[in-house]
Scaffold this active site. Structure first.
Site, PDB file in Angstrom:
ATOM      1  CE  LYS A   1      -3.144   2.654   3.054  1.00  0.00           C
ATOM      2  NZ  LYS A   1      -3.978   2.658   4.273  1.00  0.00           N
TER       3      LYS A   1
ATOM      4  CG  ASP B   1      -5.449   7.959   4.607  1.00  0.00           C
ATOM      5  OD1 ASP B   1      -6.377   8.567   4.033  1.00  0.00           O
ATOM      6  OD2 ASP B   1      -5.625   6.965   5.341  1.00  0.00           O
TER       7      ASP B   1
ATOM      8  CE  LYS C   1      -6.450   8.777   8.086  1.00  0.00           C
ATOM      9  NZ  LYS C   1      -7.107   7.726   8.878  1.00  0.00           N
TER      10      LYS C   1
ATOM     11  CG  ASP D   1      -1.875   5.301   4.962  1.00  0.00           C
ATOM     12  OD1 ASP D   1      -1.705   4.271   5.638  1.00  0.00           O
ATOM     13  OD2 ASP D   1      -2.969   5.609   4.434  1.00  0.00           O
TER      14      ASP D   1
ATOM     15  CG  ASP E   1      -9.776   7.550   6.771  1.00  0.00           C
ATOM     16  OD1 ASP E   1      -8.700   7.476   6.126  1.00  0.00           O
ATOM     17  OD2 ASP E   1      -9.842   7.767   7.990  1.00  0.00           O
TER      18      ASP E   1
ATOM     19  CD  GLU F   1      -6.614   5.197   2.583  1.00  0.00           C
ATOM     20  OE1 GLU F   1      -7.575   5.294   3.376  1.00  0.00           O
ATOM     21  OE2 GLU F   1      -5.450   5.004   2.957  1.00  0.00           O
TER      22      GLU F   1
ATOM     23  NE  ARG G   1     -10.734  -1.256   4.039  1.00  0.00           N
ATOM     24  CZ  ARG G   1     -11.295  -1.389   5.230  1.00  0.00           C
ATOM     25  NH1 ARG G   1     -12.424  -2.063   5.357  1.00  0.00           N
ATOM     26  NH2 ARG G   1     -10.723  -0.874   6.301  1.00  0.00           N
TER      27      ARG G   1
HETATM   28  N1  BES Z   1      -4.165   4.592   6.995  1.00  0.00           N
HETATM   29  C1  BES Z   1      -5.286   4.341   7.807  1.00  0.00           C
HETATM   30  C2  BES Z   1      -4.998   3.322   8.900  1.00  0.00           C
HETATM   31  C3  BES Z   1      -4.266   3.842  10.098  1.00  0.00           C
HETATM   32  C4  BES Z   1      -4.885   4.695  10.994  1.00  0.00           C
HETATM   33  C5  BES Z   1      -2.973   3.418  10.340  1.00  0.00           C
HETATM   34  C6  BES Z   1      -4.193   5.138  12.099  1.00  0.00           C
HETATM   35  C7  BES Z   1      -2.298   3.858  11.448  1.00  0.00           C
HETATM   36  C8  BES Z   1      -2.904   4.728  12.322  1.00  0.00           C
HETATM   37  C9  BES Z   1      -6.427   3.761   6.956  1.00  0.00           C
HETATM   38  O1  BES Z   1      -6.493   4.205   5.657  1.00  0.00           O
HETATM   39  C10 BES Z   1      -7.685   4.172   7.619  1.00  0.00           C
HETATM   40  O2  BES Z   1      -7.939   5.326   7.713  1.00  0.00           O
HETATM   41  N2  BES Z   1      -8.442   3.194   8.096  1.00  0.00           N
HETATM   42  C11 BES Z   1      -9.631   3.435   8.804  1.00  0.00           C
HETATM   43  C12 BES Z   1     -10.653   2.416   8.358  1.00  0.00           C
HETATM   44  C13 BES Z   1     -12.042   2.729   8.818  1.00  0.00           C
HETATM   45  C14 BES Z   1     -12.564   3.969   8.135  1.00  0.00           C
HETATM   46  C15 BES Z   1     -12.925   1.534   8.481  1.00  0.00           C
HETATM   47  C16 BES Z   1      -9.325   3.298  10.288  1.00  0.00           C
HETATM   48  O3  BES Z   1      -8.550   2.457  10.670  1.00  0.00           O
HETATM   49  O4  BES Z   1      -9.876   4.102  11.059  1.00  0.00           O
HETATM   50 ZN    ZN Z   2      -4.659   4.769   4.798  1.00  0.00          ZN
HETATM   51 ZN    ZN Z   3      -7.580   6.016   5.429  1.00  0.00          ZN
END
Ligand code: BES
Ligand code: ZN
Ligand code: ZN
Length: 493
Positions: free
Chosen positions: A259, A264, A271, A282, A341, A343, A345
């Protein structure tokens, strides 16, 4: 910092600069190794005296420092405890190397000699990994703390062999450092086009590099990946790397997918502001992949290896994808994007499908800073491993233990899979309130077809708040050594 290896030359009292010697621990207390015994004699018992005065027990990592000792040429003697002999192994040696260099790096010493019978190459690797720092954006003397140590010499048995082993390990360290650099660089420096340009330099090492631009990806039906980048001024790119190191060019490759969300923001599902800057990391999964490719090519691994990274920037704008949008994907499956968010996947879906479809690899391992929930589950100690193959999990688990990048397997089941069914498309990109890391992995599994596959969620391990024995705080380069070792353990010779 230069590192070299020479045979043990028993004239310890005449070594100048800083001299590092060791002590074990046994049932009766500490037990100086012969070089320490010699230096103790030459200094008229100063080491023993210091050991008694400081309650030295020879415990792992315990240290005594004698500055300007009389009776020897050395400006400093560092006596380091190794703990019990039968507990020593290469990983412990790396940690010792890291501890020693932290102690001496800014000591004022230019030359360091470490006298150690075996595992010198591992101690040297630990030093190198721990000495890394990212200081390119400091402009004042005050901020640029220059290490004093210029040269480290390991006096060891079988110096030539140790040097040859270290040479290989040092190529892996190059991959780790590149990954750390990429993760630490901010989003205005590492964005899809600039990142792809850096990856292209791998061509110089014999890796074939191919870049798929937006038009090409559109023709391939990669709506899932493209949707994530559509709000960004940067062009989304997929970069393919191919290392053909096996004697048999037709042997099916192993494939690594990463990824690479260069920043992000969350997109329209923005966010919160606090801590958003962290999201420059990210692209940590992709950094592990490109770093591993560099390591594998650098040590000329006898294996066929594919690296695939999806590079996009997730931004909110008038062209950004909306929550609720439905997109297609190269696999033909449709996705309801309920949260922009989630994204990662979406990016990986098209990368995974493309990888299995084009390369027919033995297996795929993908790495991603995919979910915050992963940190809730496993903290920063383990990366989560999700897989459809027990065999692949065993190989990864072993490699993780070998290089101290540990993995913890998480479940995949039909029950979790159902949680991503959508009312209006084949699936949605978020699950329910709970098990967020698992539903993210279930989503990915829908894009690997029958290929043996493992997904490593490195959200908790790509960055550290505190230094470890082998890494300064900040980007860890997690995954580079793991992937390299996976190849080394199972697919060479
Ligand atoms: N890049 C983030 C995951 C992340 C968040 C990694 C905080 C490290 C610290 C990912 O793209 C994301 O935002 N995931 C969301 C998914 C949710 C919206 C289902 C998450 O983990 O909050
Ligand atoms: Zn992300
Ligand atoms: Zn995200």
């Amino acid at each position: 910092m230069k590192i070299n290896f020479t045979e043990i030359d028993k004239d310890y009292a005449n070594i100048d600069g800083a001299v590092v010697v060791f002590s074990l621990k046994n049932d009766d207390g500490y037990e100086f190794r012969p070089p320490a015994v010699d230096l103790d004699k030459a200094t008229d018992g100063a080491l023993t005296k210091a050991a008694e005065a400081t309650d030295f027990k020879g415990n792992f990592g315990q240290m005594i420092e004698l500055i300007a000792p009389s009776g020897v040429a050395a400006s400093r003697i560092l006596l380091v405890g190794l703990g019990e002999m039968d507990k020593l192994n290469p990983l412990k040696a790396e940690q010792i190397g890291g501890k020693v260099i932290v102690k001496l790096m800014y000591s004022g010493e230019k030359n360091v000699t470490v006298v150690v019978g075996k595992m010198a190459e591992s101690a040297a690797l630990g030093m190198r990994l721990r000495a890394y720092k990212f200081d390119k954006y400091f402009t004042t003397e005050k901020n640029i703390k220059k290490p004093s140590v210029e040269q480290v010499t390991f006096q060891t048995h079988g110096a030539d062999e140790a040097a040859a082993k270290f040479e290989t390990m040092d190529r892996v360290a190059d991959g780790v450092f590149w990954a750390r650099d990429l993760v630490t660089e901010p989003g205005n420096v590492v964005y899809p086009e600039s990142y792809a340009a850096q990856i292209k330099e791998l061509t110089n090492m014999g890796i074939e590099v191919e870049v798929l631009d937006e038009d090409t990806m559109e023709d391939l039906g990669m709506e899932s990946l493209l949707g994530v980048g559509q709000g960004s001024a940067s062009e989304s790119l997929m970069v393919l790397m191919h290392w053909k190191g096996s004697d048999n060019p037709d042997e099916a490759p192993v494939a690594f997918v990463g990824k690479g969300v260069t920043f992000d923001t969350g997109g329209i599902s923005l966010k919160p502001g606090a801590g958003m800057g962290d999201m420059k990391f990210d692209m940590g999964g992709s950094a592990a992949v490109v770093g591993a490719m560099k390591a594998i090519a650098g040590r000329k691994a006898k294996a066929n290896v594919i690296g695939v990274v999806g590079l996009v920037e997730n931004m909110p704008s008038s062209t950004a994808q909306r929550p609720g949008d439905v997109v297609g994907s190269m696999s033909g499956q449709t996705i309801e994007v309920l949260n922009t968010d989630a994204e990662g996947r979406l990016v990986l879906a098209d990368c995974l499908w493309y990888t299995q479809d084009r390369y027919k690899p033995k297996f795929i391992v993908d790495l991603a800073t995919l979910t915050g929930a992963m940190m809730v589950a496993l903290g920063q100690e383990f990366a989560g491993m999700f897989s459809n193959s027990d065999e692949l999990c065993e190989m990864l688990d072993q490699a993780g233990k070998d290089v101290d990048e540990p993995l913890w397997r998480m479940p995949l089941t039909d029950g979790f899979d159902k949680m991503i069914n959508s009312d209006i498309a084949d699936m949605k990109n978020i699950g329910g309130k709970y098990g967020g890391s698992i539903t993210a992995a279930q989503f990915l599994q829908r894009f690997v077809n029958e290929t043996p596959w493992a997904h490593l969620d490195i959200a908790g391990t790509a960055w550290r708040q505190k230094p470890s024995d082998v890494a300064e705080k900040g980007a860890t380069g997690y995954g580079v050594r793991l992937l390299d070792r996976l190849v080394q353990n199972n697919f060479e010779d």
